[in-house]
Design a protein around this motif. Sequence first.
Motif, PDB file in Angstrom:
ATOM      1  N   ILE A  29       0.841  -1.201   0.000  1.00 41.23           N
ATOM      2  CA  ILE A  29       0.000   0.000   0.000  1.00 41.23           C
ATOM      3  C   ILE A  29       0.875   1.250   0.000  1.00 41.23           C
ATOM      4  O   ILE A  29       0.576   2.237  -0.652  1.00 41.23           O
ATOM      5  N   PHE A  30       1.961   1.184   0.759  1.00 46.95           N
ATOM      6  CA  PHE A  30       2.886   2.312   0.874  1.00 46.95           C
ATOM      7  C   PHE A  30       4.284   1.770   1.120  1.00 46.95           C
ATOM      8  O   PHE A  30       4.452   0.813   1.882  1.00 46.95           O
ATOM      9  N   VAL A  31       5.277   2.383   0.491  1.00 49.51           N
ATOM     10  CA  VAL A  31       6.671   2.043   0.790  1.00 49.51           C
ATOM     11  C   VAL A  31       7.537   3.270   0.570  1.00 49.51           C
ATOM     12  O   VAL A  31       7.327   4.047  -0.362  1.00 49.51           O
ATOM     13  N   ASN A  32       8.493   3.457   1.471  1.00 53.64           N
ATOM     14  CA  ASN A  32       9.504   4.490   1.350  1.00 53.64           C
ATOM     15  C   ASN A  32      10.846   3.778   1.400  1.00 53.64           C
ATOM     16  O   ASN A  32      11.275   3.352   2.475  1.00 53.64           O
ATOM     17  N   PHE A  33      11.488   3.612   0.253  1.00 54.74           N
ATOM     18  CA  PHE A  33      12.732   2.853   0.191  1.00 54.74           C
ATOM     19  C   PHE A  33      13.884   3.568   0.885  1.00 54.74           C
ATOM     20  O   PHE A  33      14.881   2.944   1.232  1.00 54.74           O
ATOM     21  N   THR A  34      13.744   4.877   1.120  1.00 58.64           N
ATOM     22  CA  THR A  34      14.796   5.610   1.840  1.00 58.64           C
ATOM     23  C   THR A  34      14.732   5.312   3.333  1.00 58.64           C
ATOM     24  O   THR A  34      15.739   4.982   3.957  1.00 58.64           O
ATOM     25  N   SER A  35      13.527   5.406   3.920  1.00 58.86           N
ATOM     26  CA  SER A  35      13.387   5.174   5.369  1.00 58.86           C
ATOM     27  C   SER A  35      13.201   3.697   5.705  1.00 58.86           C
ATOM     28  O   SER A  35      13.473   3.278   6.828  1.00 58.86           O
ATOM     29  N   GLY A  36      12.707   2.924   4.742  1.00 60.45           N
ATOM     30  CA  GLY A  36      12.417   1.517   4.994  1.00 60.45           C
ATOM     31  C   GLY A  36      11.016   1.266   5.509  1.00 60.45           C
ATOM     32  O   GLY A  36      10.641   0.127   5.782  1.00 60.45           O
TER      33      GLY A  36
END
Length: 183
Positions: A163-170
């Motif tokens: 649904i949501f992902v931020n590859f920088t923060s994990g």
Amino acid sequence: MMNRSLILGLILVLSTATAPSCHGYYSKTVPYKPRPQKVTHLHFFLHDTMSGNNPSAVLIVRPNITNTTNFGNTVVTDDALTVGPDAKSEVIGNAQGLWVSTGKNFPTLSVYMDFGFTQGEFNGSSISVFSRNPITQTERQLAVVGGRGKFEMAKGVANLKTIFVNFTSGDAIVEYHVTVIHY
């Protein structure tokens, strides 16, 4: 003094040599009584948070190599399971375990987690997942390989959708649709 030590040692040796030894194991064969299997469909959201002051996922191993897929990173988790995608929605359990980045050329995790339920009909029960998770695919499947409580002898499949992902923060929110076959 020497005689006492010698006599005590001799008594010790003789008493151990004559002590009965336990070997083998206990086994009892009983007739198999098949029980009807149940099929349960579960729907929930997993919140994997690596950022902030109170993360639910923590990096515990980072190998001393440089690569684009974080190959070898190992993360331990205690992620919230909720009824909706919003982090403020009702918490129904948690997913405890770990995931390891096992893809050298393609971002893939090997997931070892126990999804424990703390609310509702399945309070005190859990399902166990042990599977490969190609995280860059929006939709994927994980294998349910066991369970306890109301999910005794569980097997099945978990269909995941990011649904949501931020590859920088994990940080990530993943929707789970799980079909569990159990007794």
